[in-house]
Design an enzyme around this catalytic site. Structure first.
Site, mmCIF file in Angstrom:
data_model
loop_
_atom_site.group_PDB
_atom_site.id
_atom_site.type_symbol
_atom_site.label_atom_id
_atom_site.label_comp_id
_atom_site.label_asym_id
_atom_site.label_seq_id
_atom_site.Cartn_x
_atom_site.Cartn_y
_atom_site.Cartn_z
ATOM 1 N N ARG A 22 -10.524 4.771 5.736
ATOM 2 C CA ARG A 22 -9.481 4.062 4.997
ATOM 3 C C ARG A 22 -9.250 2.715 5.662
ATOM 4 O O ARG A 22 -9.230 2.615 6.891
ATOM 5 C CB ARG A 22 -8.192 4.880 5.021
ATOM 6 C CG ARG A 22 -7.094 4.289 4.181
ATOM 7 C CD ARG A 22 -5.824 5.113 4.262
ATOM 8 N NE ARG A 22 -4.884 4.521 5.198
ATOM 9 C CZ ARG A 22 -3.572 4.706 5.153
ATOM 10 N NH1 ARG A 22 -3.047 5.503 4.227
ATOM 11 N NH2 ARG A 22 -2.770 4.146 6.023
ATOM 12 N N GLU A 35 -5.386 4.579 -3.649
ATOM 13 C CA GLU A 35 -4.338 5.609 -3.609
ATOM 14 C C GLU A 35 -2.956 5.030 -3.917
ATOM 15 O O GLU A 35 -2.653 3.900 -3.519
ATOM 16 C CB GLU A 35 -4.352 6.205 -2.193
ATOM 17 C CG GLU A 35 -3.246 7.184 -1.930
ATOM 18 C CD GLU A 35 -3.164 7.554 -0.450
ATOM 19 O OE1 GLU A 35 -4.121 7.278 0.315
ATOM 20 O OE2 GLU A 35 -2.127 8.117 -0.062
ATOM 21 N N GLU A 67 0.845 12.391 -2.849
ATOM 22 C CA GLU A 67 1.333 12.861 -1.540
ATOM 23 C C GLU A 67 2.838 13.117 -1.539
ATOM 24 O O GLU A 67 3.321 13.892 -0.726
ATOM 25 C CB GLU A 67 0.938 11.907 -0.414
ATOM 26 C CG GLU A 67 1.652 10.576 -0.458
ATOM 27 C CD GLU A 67 1.239 9.631 0.664
ATOM 28 O OE1 GLU A 67 0.037 9.522 0.925
ATOM 29 O OE2 GLU A 67 2.131 9.011 1.253
ATOM 30 N N GLU A 94 -8.065 13.845 4.347
ATOM 31 C CA GLU A 94 -7.518 12.848 5.275
ATOM 32 C C GLU A 94 -7.304 13.514 6.635
ATOM 33 O O GLU A 94 -6.790 14.628 6.717
ATOM 34 C CB GLU A 94 -6.175 12.329 4.744
ATOM 35 C CG GLU A 94 -5.542 11.270 5.618
ATOM 36 C CD GLU A 94 -4.212 10.774 5.048
ATOM 37 O OE1 GLU A 94 -3.593 11.506 4.248
ATOM 38 O OE2 GLU A 94 -3.811 9.660 5.393
ATOM 39 N N TYR A 147 2.747 -1.757 5.938
ATOM 40 C CA TYR A 147 2.405 -0.337 5.921
ATOM 41 C C TYR A 147 0.932 -0.114 6.323
ATOM 42 O O TYR A 147 0.038 -0.825 5.870
ATOM 43 C CB TYR A 147 2.601 0.276 4.514
ATOM 44 C CG TYR A 147 1.873 1.580 4.429
ATOM 45 C CD1 TYR A 147 2.407 2.722 5.023
ATOM 46 C CD2 TYR A 147 0.587 1.657 3.881
ATOM 47 C CE1 TYR A 147 1.699 3.901 5.051
ATOM 48 C CE2 TYR A 147 -0.120 2.845 3.897
ATOM 49 C CZ TYR A 147 0.446 3.968 4.489
ATOM 50 O OH TYR A 147 -0.268 5.132 4.539
ATOM 51 N N HIS A 165 0.278 2.410 -1.419
ATOM 52 C CA HIS A 165 1.588 2.897 -0.988
ATOM 53 C C HIS A 165 2.714 2.547 -1.959
ATOM 54 O O HIS A 165 3.759 2.034 -1.559
ATOM 55 C CB HIS A 165 1.905 2.434 0.442
ATOM 56 C CG HIS A 165 2.476 3.544 1.274
ATOM 57 N ND1 HIS A 165 3.803 3.630 1.579
ATOM 58 C CD2 HIS A 165 1.901 4.632 1.821
ATOM 59 C CE1 HIS A 165 4.023 4.729 2.294
ATOM 60 N NE2 HIS A 165 2.873 5.355 2.451
ATOM 61 N N TRP A 179 8.607 1.567 -0.408
ATOM 62 C CA TRP A 179 7.915 1.395 0.871
ATOM 63 C C TRP A 179 6.539 2.043 0.816
ATOM 64 O O TRP A 179 6.342 3.037 0.192
ATOM 65 C CB TRP A 179 8.710 2.019 2.028
ATOM 66 C CG TRP A 179 7.910 1.916 3.302
ATOM 67 C CD1 TRP A 179 7.661 0.785 4.037
ATOM 68 C CD2 TRP A 179 7.221 2.987 3.973
ATOM 69 N NE1 TRP A 179 6.864 1.093 5.107
ATOM 70 C CE2 TRP A 179 6.569 2.421 5.093
ATOM 71 C CE3 TRP A 179 7.076 4.359 3.709
ATOM 72 C CZ2 TRP A 179 5.785 3.192 5.979
ATOM 73 C CZ3 TRP A 179 6.321 5.122 4.565
ATOM 74 C CH2 TRP A 179 5.678 4.546 5.700
ATOM 75 N N ARG A 238 -3.582 14.326 -4.237
ATOM 76 C CA ARG A 238 -3.237 13.997 -2.850
ATOM 77 C C ARG A 238 -2.197 14.932 -2.231
ATOM 78 O O ARG A 238 -1.717 14.689 -1.116
ATOM 79 C CB ARG A 238 -2.696 12.559 -2.815
ATOM 80 C CG ARG A 238 -3.760 11.521 -2.917
ATOM 81 C CD ARG A 238 -4.546 11.421 -1.628
ATOM 82 N NE ARG A 238 -3.800 10.775 -0.575
ATOM 83 C CZ ARG A 238 -3.905 11.064 0.708
ATOM 84 N NH1 ARG A 238 -4.713 12.025 1.114
ATOM 85 N NH2 ARG A 238 -3.208 10.406 1.607
ATOM 86 N N ASP A 284 -4.940 2.507 0.484
ATOM 87 C CA ASP A 284 -3.657 3.047 0.038
ATOM 88 C C ASP A 284 -2.736 1.895 -0.373
ATOM 89 O O ASP A 284 -2.376 1.053 0.459
ATOM 90 C CB ASP A 284 -3.031 3.837 1.208
ATOM 91 C CG ASP A 284 -1.826 4.670 0.788
ATOM 92 O OD1 ASP A 284 -1.287 4.427 -0.308
ATOM 93 O OD2 ASP A 284 -1.435 5.564 1.571
#
Ligand code: GCO
Ligand code: MG
Length: 413
Positions: A147, A247, A273, A350, A159, A223, A413, A294, A221
């Site tokens: 990643r 992602e 996630e 991951e 992030y 995020h 975030w 995820r 990602d």
């Protein structure tokens, strides 16, 4: 096989973990992860005050019935706190069942479908040269999928970027929750600019592909920070770099947003996630809007619920990519590795390395060779909890950062 006790253990070997430890009258011990980053004590209380009293005396073998009893029986359904608590019970009972059978858990889930689970690590750098060093360090440590996250010109802290992009052998894993011993603690605040991000990211992937060639699977990602149209634009601009996945391009609760992204780009998409139920995925799966699921065992109600979710995903050709940051404890990771080995529609796992202190508390037996993780053939999950070591690391309050735009508006975030 009567449950004699269900103890909630909170420990902080470098970061906070919540673990449920179930013991049966015939002396078997099962472990389950209930860690919810930044909100740990809510789950610990849910387990201690509301769930443990219901477990004592129950038959540890009846995993499905216990799951339904805790889910339907609570009246209030879903949500990360409830589902992390149910996950811990469920995982601990699977650990016990597999130990009673004298088998590694993956055998009870159908046996091995592969030699090991392809893992991806987190390379990051404040700038591109630091990122390239971090990719090299991950390759040297055996990762075969990576990643990629970097700093953005003009933004102070972003992030996914580790405080130091150390070389091979040193710690380089990113830990977003900040602890302040003695509290009270407020979350760190970061500043965000999506347009600066969208301008910068394609040049980062260009540099990584130029240095490491076309083979290496690369992930990224977003995020949760983009609007659907911004995510569509990013997916399109990254197509030349052949990502394994993009992602969390948009905030996950808006399933329909993925339709718009999907109409514009062939970059594979991963999400989930922060989901905690199969019901968060129904539109995404039925309309084939994503490529990877995820969710983590820890936040989705355990092995039982995760297996059902992955079986539903398989119907639509969607594969697994379970969440494995350091806030999934070694117990939660081990549970995922057994699923990774067993399910047919495995995609990738991951894998961020836990700190040496965490591995003193949680004695793991999994292996990582040639980029592949294997949960080991130890009976059960293959993880032991050292209670003395856990007691040496008391809980420390910690929060994830909060994000704001330049004008002060709170952003995802
Ligand atoms: C990931 C995640 C993590 C989360 C963290 C929050 O893809 O691994 O996005 O980095 O931010 O798990 O607790
Ligand atoms: Mg993520």
């Amino acid at each position: 096989m009567r449950i004699e006790s269900a103890e909630t253990v909170v420990t902080s070997p470098g970061r906070n973990f919540v673990t449920l430890r179930v013991v049966t009258a015939d002396g078997l011990t099962g472990l389950g992860d209930a860690t919810l980053n930044g909100r740990e004590l809510a789950v610990a209380s849910y387990l201690r005050d509301h769930v443990a009293p219901l477990l004592t005396g129950r038959d540890a073998r009846n995993i499905e019935d216990t799951w339904q009893y805790l889910y339907r029986g609570a009246y209030w359904r879903r949500g990360p706190v409830t589902m992390a608590a149910i996950a811990a019970v469920d995982t601990a009972l699977w650990d016990i069942k597999a130990k009673a059978a004298g088998m590694p858990l993956y055998q009870l889930l159908g046996g091995a479908s592969r030699r090991g689970a392809l893992a991806y690590g987190h390379a990051s750098g404040r700038d591109v040269p630091e990122l390239l060093d971090s990719v090299r360090a991950h390759l040297a440590d055996g990762y075969r999928a990576i990643r990629v996250q970097t700093g953005i010109p003009g933004l102070d802290s972003v992030y996914g970027v580790a405080a130091s992009a150390a070389g091979s052998g040193e710690r380089y894993d990113y830990e977003p929750a900040r602890r302040t011993a003695g509290g009270p603690v407020l979350p760190v605040e970061e500043t965000w600019d999506t347009r600066a991000y969208l301008r910068h990211v394609p040049s980062v992937f260009e540099a990584v592909r130029e240095e490491f060639g076309p083979e290496l699977p690369l992930l990224h990602d977003g995020h949760h920070r983009m609007t659907p149209i911004q995510a569509a634009k990013l997916g399109k601009s990254l197509e030349p770099y052949d990502l394994f996945w993009l992602e969390d391009a948009t905030p996950g609760e808006d399933q329909a947003a993925l339709r718009l992204i999907r109409q514009h780009t062939t970059t594979p998409l991963a999400i989930g996630e922060v989901f905690n139920s199969v019901h968060d995925y129904t539109t995404l799966l039925a309309e084939r809007l994503i490529d990877y699921v995820r969710s983590a065992v820890t936040h989705t109600g355990g092995v039982t619920a995760m297996k059902k979710l992955l079986d539903l995903a398989a119907v639509y050709g969607v594969r697994s990519g379970m969440h494995g940051p350091t806030d999934i404890s070694p117990v939660g990771m081990a549970a995922q590795l057994h699923l990774d080995l067993a399910v047919h529609n495995f995609g990738i796992q991951e894998y961020m390395r836990h700190s040496p202190e965490s591995l003193e508390v949680f004695r793991t037996s999994w292996t990582f060779d040639e980029g592949l993780l294997h949960p080991s053939d130890a009976p059960g999950l293959g993880v032991d909890l050292d209670l003395d070591a856990a007691g040496r690391f008391p809980y420390e309050p910690a929060y994830l950062p909060v994000n704001r735009l330049a004008d002060g508006t709170v952003h995802d975030w």
